[in-house]
Design an enzyme around this catalytic site. Structure first.
Site, PDB file in Angstrom:
ATOM      1  N   GLY A  69       0.818  -1.191   0.207  1.00  0.00           N
ATOM      2  CA  GLY A  69       0.018   0.085   0.033  1.00  0.00           C
ATOM      3  C   GLY A  69       0.949   1.101  -0.260  1.00  0.00           C
ATOM      4  O   GLY A  69       0.402   2.428   0.564  1.00  0.00           O
ATOM      5  N   THR A  70       1.953   1.019  -0.464  1.00  0.00           N
ATOM      6  CA  THR A  70       3.179   2.211  -0.562  1.00  0.00           C
ATOM      7  C   THR A  70       2.431   3.350  -1.343  1.00  0.00           C
ATOM      8  O   THR A  70       2.544   4.712  -0.899  1.00  0.00           O
ATOM      9  CB  THR A  70       4.375   1.872  -1.161  1.00  0.00           C
ATOM     10  N   THR A  71       1.887   3.211  -2.426  1.00  0.00           N
ATOM     11  CA  THR A  71       1.347   4.266  -3.447  1.00  0.00           C
ATOM     12  C   THR A  71       0.149   4.904  -2.906  1.00  0.00           C
ATOM     13  O   THR A  71       0.274   6.068  -2.921  1.00  0.00           O
ATOM     14  CB  THR A  71       0.810   3.585  -4.616  1.00  0.00           C
ATOM     15  N   TRP A  72      -0.618   4.318  -1.886  1.00  0.00           N
ATOM     16  CA  TRP A  72      -1.821   4.899  -1.461  1.00  0.00           C
ATOM     17  C   TRP A  72      -1.467   5.664  -0.187  1.00  0.00           C
ATOM     18  O   TRP A  72      -1.662   6.825  -0.176  1.00  0.00           O
ATOM     19  CB  TRP A  72      -2.738   3.604  -0.870  1.00  0.00           C
ATOM     20  N   HIS A 132      12.141   1.132   1.269  1.00  0.00           N
ATOM     21  CA  HIS A 132      11.820  -0.134   1.456  1.00  0.00           C
ATOM     22  C   HIS A 132      12.730  -0.768   2.337  1.00  0.00           C
ATOM     23  O   HIS A 132      12.310  -2.152   2.689  1.00  0.00           O
ATOM     24  CB  HIS A 132      11.833  -0.877   0.294  1.00  0.00           C
ATOM     25  N   ARG A 154       0.309  -5.455   5.291  1.00  0.00           N
ATOM     26  CA  ARG A 154      -0.735  -6.139   4.605  1.00  0.00           C
ATOM     27  C   ARG A 154      -0.765  -7.509   4.835  1.00  0.00           C
ATOM     28  O   ARG A 154       0.321  -8.197   5.204  1.00  0.00           O
ATOM     29  CB  ARG A 154      -0.734  -5.666   3.087  1.00  0.00           C
ATOM     30  N   SER A 162      -0.041  -9.627  -4.927  1.00  0.00           N
ATOM     31  CA  SER A 162       0.021  -8.555  -5.511  1.00  0.00           C
ATOM     32  C   SER A 162       1.544  -8.517  -6.213  1.00  0.00           C
ATOM     33  O   SER A 162       1.770  -7.974  -7.166  1.00  0.00           O
ATOM     34  CB  SER A 162       0.069  -7.293  -4.522  1.00  0.00           C
ATOM     35  N   TYR A 220      -3.050  -2.102   5.849  1.00  0.00           N
ATOM     36  CA  TYR A 220      -3.804  -1.768   4.480  1.00  0.00           C
ATOM     37  C   TYR A 220      -5.337  -2.107   4.919  1.00  0.00           C
ATOM     38  O   TYR A 220      -6.162  -1.470   4.298  1.00  0.00           O
ATOM     39  CB  TYR A 220      -3.225  -2.604   3.578  1.00  0.00           C
ATOM     40  N   ARG A 286      -3.566  -2.252  -9.761  1.00  0.00           N
ATOM     41  CA  ARG A 286      -4.072  -3.506 -10.074  1.00  0.00           C
ATOM     42  C   ARG A 286      -5.598  -3.811  -9.667  1.00  0.00           C
ATOM     43  O   ARG A 286      -6.546  -3.223 -10.552  1.00  0.00           O
ATOM     44  CB  ARG A 286      -3.213  -4.591  -9.558  1.00  0.00           C
TER      45      ARG A 286
HETATM   46  P1  A3P Z   1      -3.075  -5.313  -5.857  1.00  0.00           P
HETATM   47  O1  A3P Z   1      -2.075  -5.639  -6.508  1.00  0.00           O
HETATM   48  O2  A3P Z   1      -3.656  -6.339  -4.716  1.00  0.00           O
HETATM   49  O3  A3P Z   1      -4.101  -4.620  -6.497  1.00  0.00           O
HETATM   50  P2  A3P Z   1       2.457  -0.833  -3.426  1.00  0.00           P
HETATM   51  O4  A3P Z   1       1.887   0.600  -3.782  1.00  0.00           O
HETATM   52  O5  A3P Z   1       3.053  -0.769  -2.044  1.00  0.00           O
HETATM   53  O6  A3P Z   1       3.307  -1.056  -4.499  1.00  0.00           O
HETATM   54  O7  A3P Z   1       1.273  -1.758  -3.525  1.00  0.00           O
HETATM   55  C1  A3P Z   1       0.521  -1.993  -4.519  1.00  0.00           C
HETATM   56  C2  A3P Z   1      -0.818  -2.432  -3.935  1.00  0.00           C
HETATM   57  O8  A3P Z   1      -1.713  -1.357  -3.606  1.00  0.00           O
HETATM   58  C3  A3P Z   1      -1.674  -2.977  -5.312  1.00  0.00           C
HETATM   59  O9  A3P Z   1      -2.447  -4.170  -4.795  1.00  0.00           O
HETATM   60  C4  A3P Z   1      -2.482  -1.863  -5.974  1.00  0.00           C
HETATM   61  O10 A3P Z   1      -3.554  -2.301  -6.454  1.00  0.00           O
HETATM   62  C5  A3P Z   1      -2.962  -1.182  -4.590  1.00  0.00           C
HETATM   63  N1  A3P Z   1      -3.209   0.103  -4.423  1.00  0.00           N
HETATM   64  C6  A3P Z   1      -2.692   1.187  -5.374  1.00  0.00           C
HETATM   65  N2  A3P Z   1      -3.006   2.358  -5.118  1.00  0.00           N
HETATM   66  C7  A3P Z   1      -4.145   2.238  -4.309  1.00  0.00           C
HETATM   67  C8  A3P Z   1      -5.109   3.268  -3.580  1.00  0.00           C
HETATM   68  N3  A3P Z   1      -4.932   4.432  -3.734  1.00  0.00           N
HETATM   69  N4  A3P Z   1      -5.994   2.571  -2.689  1.00  0.00           N
HETATM   70  C9  A3P Z   1      -5.673   1.193  -2.232  1.00  0.00           C
HETATM   71  N5  A3P Z   1      -5.021   0.350  -2.862  1.00  0.00           N
HETATM   72  C10 A3P Z   1      -4.145   0.835  -3.797  1.00  0.00           C
END
Ligand code: A3P
Length: 320
Positions: A69-72, A132, A154, A162, A220, A286
């Site tokens: 959930g890094t991006t979030w 990381h 998570r 993922s 997450y 994704r």
């Molecule tokens: P999935 O592959 O299960 O869909 P990270 O950001 O740490 O690389 O993690 C990526 C995961 O967070 C992916 O999970 C992605 O779809 C999900 N993700 C990305 N943006 C998000 C958001 N705004 N809210 C919730 N989940 C998100």
């Protein structure tokens, strides 16, 4: 200076020979360094980061395991911390990927550069940056200063699925695809970038238990279940709590909406843009579902993972 760089280069080449090396299921090399599997690509930048980074008390560091959930978290923290720097309609999140706005030390800032210009790397103050690395391997100045750390974990099964999809997308064309079975086996043995996962999670979790004002540890699934209360907690932790007025005007809900998966995924920048590492922004979006593992893992895989979780968390007090 140039000479210093050449001698550090030589020193690094000697050092690397002493580390155990394996191939990851994605086809890249991993070195066992300070108790974790460090992707070969970033080993040198990790060491530069550890040696040279000077944290400021005002810094905010997002420290996560990949695919948790890094991006979030980057989008949420950026939008909360800097909300008074731009008008509602001008959140830079609408024109830049979260990974461009919150840059990462080892894959970006310190990659091929032992002394990056951090003044220009962070557009806003206080600085918001990411890594990381496991807690134990953070530069001492991050641990010893009053800077703040935010981490997120998570469910390991969702994180694994993922990660598997992510590495499949990034796989070079010439490399053969790896079966889920094979990847799962390596996962259970902790062999993937920054693994083992459980050590990483427990490292940040324990540190947050000992020092809750310095380290905020999030989950997450909990954010998915109730984003508003977590945003308020995040703002409080950052020292910029939402005012009563802001709450009345719906500022919390607005940030939640702007940072939601559905919103970010549909932005032009995230559909088309590339991160400086060459990864398309779209690969970070994704499905964002809780429990997607059930569509992929066999009952025997689930059983093996459940045993592993139990064994790894034994007596820690932590649960996913
Ligand atoms: P999935 O592959 O299960 O869909 P990270 O950001 O740490 O690389 O993690 C990526 C995961 O967070 C992916 O999970 C992605 O779809 C999900 N993700 C990305 N943006 C998000 C958001 N705004 N809210 C919730 N989940 C998100």
């Amino acid at each position: 200076s140039h000479d210093a760089e050449v001698s550090w280069d030589d020193e690094f080449q000697q050092l690397v020979k002493t580390f155990p090396k394996v191939k990851s299921w994605a086809g890249n090399n991993l070195y066992f360094y300070q108790g974790f599997w460090c992707p070969a690509l970033v080993l040198k930048s990790v060491i530069s980061f550890q040696k040279h980074f000077q944290a400021l008390d005002s810094d905010v560091i997002i420290a996560t395991f990949t695919k948790c959930g890094t991006t979030w978290l980057k989008a949420l923290t950026f939008s909360t911390l800097y909300r008074n720097n731009f008008t509602k309609d001008e959140n830079p999140l609408f024109s830049f990927g979260p990974h461009e706005l919150v840059r990462i030390f080892e894959y970006d800032l310190y990659l091929n550069n032992p002394f990056p210009d951090l003044e220009n790397a962070s557009l806003y103050q206080p600085r918001l940056l990411s890594t990381h690395l496991p807690y134990a391997s953070l530069p001492t100045s991050i641990k010893d200063s009053n800077c703040r750390i935010i981490s997120i974990c998570r469910n390991p099964m969702d994180m694994f699925i993922s990660l598997w999809h992510f590495t499949e997308k990034l796989r070079e064309d010439k490399l053969e695809s790896v079966s889920l079975d094979e990847a799962f086996d390596k996962f259970c043995n902790g062999i993937y970038g920054f693994g083992p996962f459980f050590d990483h999670v427990l490292g940040y979790w324990k540190a947050s238990q000992e020092n809750p004002n310095k380290i905020l540890f999030l989950k997450y699934e909990a954010l998915k279940a109730d984003i508003n209360s977590h945003l308020k907690k995040l703002a409080m932790f950052l020292g910029v709590p939402f005012t009563e007025d802001e709450e009345k005007q719906g500022a919390v809900e607005e940030i939640a909406r702007n940072c939601s998966f559905d919103n970010l995924k549909e932005l032009e920048v995230n559909k088309k843009g590339l991160h400086s590492s060459g990864i398309p922004h779209t690969d970070f979006f994704r499905k964002a579902k809780v429990g997607d593992w059930s569509n992929y893992l066999t009952p025997s895989m689930v059983e093996r993972m459940e045993k592993l979780i139990q064994e790894k968390l034994d007596n820690s007090g932590f649960t996913f």
